[in-house]
Design a protein around this motif. Structure first.
Motif, mmCIF file in Angstrom:
data_model
loop_
_atom_site.group_PDB
_atom_site.id
_atom_site.type_symbol
_atom_site.label_atom_id
_atom_site.label_comp_id
_atom_site.label_asym_id
_atom_site.label_seq_id
_atom_site.Cartn_x
_atom_site.Cartn_y
_atom_site.Cartn_z
ATOM 1 N N VAL A 171 0.859 -1.187 0.000
ATOM 2 C CA VAL A 171 0.000 0.000 0.000
ATOM 3 C C VAL A 171 0.886 1.224 0.000
ATOM 4 O O VAL A 171 1.853 1.265 0.761
ATOM 5 C CB VAL A 171 -0.899 -0.009 1.251
ATOM 6 N N PRO A 172 0.653 2.246 -0.784
ATOM 7 C CA PRO A 172 -0.493 2.474 -1.672
ATOM 8 C C PRO A 172 -0.259 2.076 -3.134
ATOM 9 O O PRO A 172 -0.878 2.662 -4.023
ATOM 10 C CB PRO A 172 -0.662 3.984 -1.562
ATOM 11 N N SER A 229 0.294 -1.022 4.820
ATOM 12 C CA SER A 229 -0.024 -2.322 4.222
ATOM 13 C C SER A 229 -0.697 -3.234 5.233
ATOM 14 O O SER A 229 -1.668 -3.921 4.920
ATOM 15 C CB SER A 229 1.244 -2.990 3.710
ATOM 16 N N HIS A 236 -0.770 -1.007 -4.357
ATOM 17 C CA HIS A 236 -1.261 -2.384 -4.323
ATOM 18 C C HIS A 236 -2.479 -2.600 -5.203
ATOM 19 O O HIS A 236 -2.969 -3.704 -5.301
ATOM 20 C CB HIS A 236 -1.685 -2.699 -2.896
ATOM 21 N N ILE A 285 -4.359 -1.459 6.056
ATOM 22 C CA ILE A 285 -5.301 -1.395 4.938
ATOM 23 C C ILE A 285 -5.505 -2.778 4.330
ATOM 24 O O ILE A 285 -6.628 -3.161 3.992
ATOM 25 C CB ILE A 285 -4.808 -0.364 3.906
ATOM 26 N N GLY A 286 -4.425 -3.558 4.211
ATOM 27 C CA GLY A 286 -4.568 -4.907 3.672
ATOM 28 C C GLY A 286 -5.569 -5.710 4.481
ATOM 29 O O GLY A 286 -6.483 -6.328 3.934
ATOM 30 N N ILE A 342 -0.909 -8.804 0.904
ATOM 31 C CA ILE A 342 -0.434 -7.417 1.056
ATOM 32 C C ILE A 342 -0.038 -7.179 2.508
ATOM 33 O O ILE A 342 1.030 -6.654 2.823
ATOM 34 C CB ILE A 342 -1.536 -6.431 0.624
ATOM 35 N N TYR A 347 -5.435 -9.565 -0.473
ATOM 36 C CA TYR A 347 -5.276 -8.537 0.558
ATOM 37 C C TYR A 347 -4.454 -9.064 1.715
ATOM 38 O O TYR A 347 -3.659 -8.346 2.321
ATOM 39 C CB TYR A 347 -6.636 -8.038 1.027
#
Lengths: 489, 478
Positions: free
Chosen positions: A219-220, A283, A222, A286-287, A306, A303
């Motif tokens: 992230v960001p 990561s 991804h 948010i993942g 990630i 996800y």
């Protein structure tokens, strides 16, 4: 090039030879079974060639490649994963109308690219390996070319991975402009004496990190990952989630150790360590949060991968916090083996439930009652998911435990808290799948799994548990390899 | 490797039980029963005071250290006994995949035995987490209508609090390593760790939260009513009878001995939570209309005494907490078994649809009355001894909180008697025409538990003598 150089290069050369044989065989005599058998043979030969290669000692072959225990460790992993992918893909592609043989050629080429990355000690080798790997993967993702989703996935992957490569290449150019060096060791020499505050150097490093982040789907950067994972055929997704991640991380870690990436940037305008820390936290959080919202197992695992690469970055930052200590490399190796085993096990089950003829089976409701329909595959998937969730006696727990121990050692409290929060969130979505598998009386579509595929999945499940129950041999191996790298304080 | 052998016996027996389903539908049940019987004999052959050690992950100083002192012995014996009860109580209830059911049951027991004997913090954590997974399956597969929600909640609560504990364990080990240069997870070594008071307090909280979630104490109790109500009978018996005790055991064995000063500093809040659990749990129990849910809330109330006793940290109170742990194991397991028996017969747990059941099933009524009386703390039965000793001990430390907890005993009488009245006494419910009474199988295990409770109530010395050397070894105040 001396004889010893060739000996050190034996695994690469063997695999290249095998690649040629399969290519020729496929051109003259189209038989899926033959191509498959030759592929497995080439991989087996390359695996055996690892030992003569190691016998040549840690050896720099040309300024581009470094063939040491570290490279051999990753090469061995990539070969094994290549074999698993071939086993899964064989049955998966069977019912397909078009030809299946070229898939195996692409698989061998991609593995060769990954092996080159693991041995790279120069920007040229890095780029070469990355492109061999990526270009083969584009074609592998799009292999069922008559279907819409694989084509869409391949196009997305092509464009975004291409952008990532370009950014990275531009970063390398700027680093070269500032330092005049392309080899990792020469960069380290510059770090010791040169002007690290140079603006071009900082810009180059940031671009390089962004390029790497694209490849590792952090992230960001991804956004392509879930779509590509979902659209690609399941065996290719397995390969994508394991080999292409591990290979890029292998070269990043070597770059960080040899070129002292974090040291190189310590006097720079932008702290690369800080950049990685921010990317890692983003990561992880948010993942895991986005994984909560998924109904497709492939997207969910995308996800979760990630988030896992986010966890892995902790190992890289420990390198910065504890300079000169082998702990960081050791942690990264143990974590990667655990990650590869459990991710591959999970995707092996998804792959065994899908086929090119009938399409992907990746919606969670399609896994309802799997425990009662196919206990072996359900048990493997359960082991893999519990391992991803970090439950003890699985490889995933040892992996996270190692990161925890290393992080506490390096006093990276903020990152550890992010990992705790991420892990806590992740339990929910992994358990959601486990629960679906226990539901009774669900509609049962036929399971296309073959004996070889189920056996492969079962072996992977056993590996996940074996690492979790008795990790000492793996730890010993990782520790030896970490000691062997040139770590300078 | 005797203790490890016991754990492996349960694990291996579970695996065999799962496979034996192919031979005959009843095979897993008999096999599980045999495994429990064999484990009990095996346990009796292990002398109290056994300690064994083997290298596991030397890189981090992790070893397999298992020890069987008096306290562990008592808890393991309780575990196996209630394991037997669980198998018997699920005999005719579980019809789907009995093999996998017995597998999960025996693996949970194996994890619990590990928790009660492990003296390496890493090993303890492994067992702590490992007992969750089979328990999760017990609830998720064989549970009642809202099992998905209950199983998930149970898992999340314990797992997330477990992560906090893992964080605390690793930090403790690291601080000890920093000070002494030795990396080790062994309990005996970490007892000597010299910690900065600020760190010690935070680490103590990490452990405390994990154990109090499991106990459960207010305000971390919300998973319990759902999990207990939705679990199958055997699951509820194991959960209430044994799994809650792992939390109490953790407080006793780890929190206070590892962080004595920090625990002393935290004494008032902890005892307050204990007293609050006693009263609030009892209050909530009274307002339930679901038989099983009422029993579940009463567990919160009873385990509050354990929290109170452990943090009072003098010999009487801690010994009382141990007695309370065992006595509550019996009385609550029996009440959950009663709830399961009623649900199997009436297909409901709502007390509004019961009433006057004594007339239809007098043996069940008498048994229920006995355990209800035990639960409300009638002198002469085990629960009274436990609660009384806890109150005596706590009185020397904090009078207001002790008075508050003592009021909890009155609350217990209110909810326990109302449970009896609403289900077995009163106007017979017209919708219930006939109800089969307890048969030999159910009655015999109930009588076993009655004998145990009476024994504990009249002659608690058996247990107290077993735990006395351990309790004094943990460094309680006189």
């Amino acid at each position: 090039m001396t004889a010893l150089d060739f000996q050190a290069l034996a695994p690469h050369l063997t695999l290249t030879g095998g690649l040629m044989v399969v290519l020729l065989a496929v051109s003259f005599w189209r038989s899926h079974r033959t191509a498959f058998a030759l592929t497995l043979l080439s991989l087996a030969a390359a695996f055996i060639a690892l030992w003569p290669g190691l016998g040549a000692g840690p050896r720099a072959v040309t300024p581009l490649l470094m063939l040491d225990a570290y490279a051999a460790f990753f090469n061995g992993l990539f070969i094994l994963i290549g074999a698993v992918t071939a086993l899964l893909a064989h049955r998966y592609l069977e019912g397909r109308a078009g030809s299946q043989e070229e898939f195996h050629v692409l698989l061998l080429a991609a593995t060769l690219g990954a092996m080159t990355l693991a041995s790279a000690q120069h920007f040229a080798a890095l780029l070469l390996g990355l492109e061999i790997l990526s270009i083969s993967l584009y074609a592998m993702v799009a292999y069922p070319e008559e279907d819409h989703p694989p084509l869409e996935a391949a196009l997305k992957y092509l464009v975004l991975s291409g952008v990532g490569s370009t950014i990275m290449l531009f970063g390398m150019a700027l680093i070269y402009h500032a330092t005049g060096a392309l080899g990792f060791a020469e960069l380290a020499a510059f770090a010791a004496t040169g002007d690290r505050a140079d603006l071009w150097l900082s810009a180059g490093l940031v671009l390089f990190v962004i390029g790497i982040a694209f490849k590792l789907s952090l992230v960001p950067f991804h956004m392509w990952t879930p779509d590509v994972y979902q659209g690609a055929p399941a065996p290719v997704t397995a390969y994508l989630a394991t080999v292409s991640k591990a290979a890029v991380f292998a070269v990043l870690l070597r770059f960080a150790v040899d070129a002292q990436l974090l040291d190189l940037s310590s006097g720079a305008q932008v702290s690369v360590a800080m950049l990685f820390a921010i990317i890692a936290v983003l990561s992880m959080v948010i993942g895991n949060v986005l994984a909560l919202l998924q109904n497709s197992i492939k997207r969910l695992l995308a996800y979760s991968s990630i988030a896992h690469v986010g966890y892995l970055l902790i190992a890289l930052l420990v390198l910065n916090a504890l300079p000169g200590q082998p702990m960081a490399v050791e942690t990264a190796l143990v974590f990667l083996v655990g990650y590869l085993a459990m991710t591959l096990a999970a995707f092996a089950v998804v792959s065994e439930l899908s086929s090119a003829a009938d399409g992907e089976r990746d919606q969670i409701e399609e896994y309802s009652g799997l425990f009662w329909r196919h206990p072996v595959l359900a048990s493997v998937l359960t082991a893999a998911l519990l391992s991803l969730a970090g439950i003890p006696l699985t490889a995933g727990f040892i992996a996270k435990f190692y990161l925890f121990a290393a992080g506490v050692d390096g006093e990276l409290w903020g990152l550890l808290w992010a990992m705790v929060v991420g892990s806590a969130i992740s339990i929910y979505y992994y358990l959601k799948i486990v629960f679906a598998m226990t539901v009774r009386g669900a509609d049962a579509p036929a399971i296309p799994a073959s004996f070889a595929g189920v056996a492969t999945a079962a072996v992977l499940g056993v590996v996940v548990l074996a690492i979790g129950i008795y990790p000492t041999p793996l730890i010993g191996l990782a520790s030896d390899i970490a000691q062997g790298l040139r770590l300078t304080p | 490797m005797q203790i490890l052998g016991l754990i492996l016996l349960l694990l291996g027996g579970g695996a065999l039980a799962a496979l034996s389903e192919r031979l005959h539908r009843n095979a897993p049940r008999w096999l599980a029963l045999g495994v429990i019987a064999a484990s009990t004999l095996y346990l009796l052959a292990i002398p109290v005071g056994t300690e064994e050690q083997a290298a596991w992950i030397p890189r981090f100083g992790i070893s397999l250290i298992l020890a069987m002192d008096g306290l562990s012995f008592a808890m393991v014996a309780l575990t196996l006994f209630l394991g037997l009860i669980a198998i018997v109580s699920s005999w005719s209830e579980i019809d789907e995949s009995p093999g996998f059911f017995q597998f999960n049951l025996l693996w949970t027991l194996a994890g619990v035995v590990g928790v009660f004997t492990a003296l390496d913090l890493f090993l303890f954590f492994v067992f702590w987490e490992v007992m969750l997974v089979p328990m999760y399956f017990l609830i998720a597969i064989w549970g009642h209508e809202a099992r998905a929600y209950a199983a998930m909640k149970f898992f999340l609560f314990t797992q997330i609090s477990g992560l906090l504990m893992l964080f605390a364990i690793l930090t403790l080990v690291y601080l000890h390593y920093d000070a002494s240069g030795v990396i080790t997870f062994a309990y005996a070594d970490l007892l000597d760790a010299e910690l900065d008071p600020g760190y010690a307090f935070l680490l103590m909280l990490g452990f405390f939260v994990a154990f109090v979630v499991k106990l459960p104490g207010v305000p971390f109790h919300t998973w319990l009513p759902d999990a207990h109500t939705q679990a199958p009978t055997a699951g509820s018996v194991i959960l209430a009878g044994i799994l809650l005790k792992t939390g109490a055991y953790g407080l006793l064995r780890f929190v206070v001995p590892l962080f004595p000063e920090a625990a002393l500093e935290f004494r008032w809040p902890a005892m307050f939570l204990g007293a609050a659990s006693v009263i609030y749990g009892g209050y909530l129990a009274f307002s339930q209309s679901d038989f099983k849910r009422l029993v579940a809330y009463s567990s919160i109330s009873h385990m509050g005494f354990v929290l109170l006793g452990v943090f009072a940290w003098n010999t009487v109170a801690v010994q009382g907490a141990v007695v309370q742990m065992v006595a509550h194991g019996f009385s609550t397991a029996a009440l959950f078994m009663m709830a399961g028996a009623l649900q199997q017969r009436l297909h409901t747990r709502e007390m509004g649809q019961m009433g006057g059941l004594w007339l239809k099933a007098p043996r069940m009524g008498a048994v229920a009355l006995f355990f209800v009386i035990a639960s409300l703390g009638m002198p002469g039965l085990g629960n009274f001894v436990g609660e009384f000793m806890v109150l005596i001990g706590a009185f020397q430390v904090d009078v207001p909180l002790t008075i508050a907890a003592a009021i909890g005993i009155i609350v217990a009488a209110v909810y326990a008697l109302s449970l009896m009245q609403r289900s077995f006494q009163g106007e017979p419910n017209a919708a219930v025409e006939t109800m089969p009474d307890f048969g030999f199988r159910e009655l015999s295990v109930m009588i076993l538990m009655m004998v145990a409770l009476v024994w504990l109530g009249i002659y608690p010395e058996t247990l107290l003598n077993l735990s006395a050397p351990v309790v004094s070894g943990l460094g309680v105040h006189p």
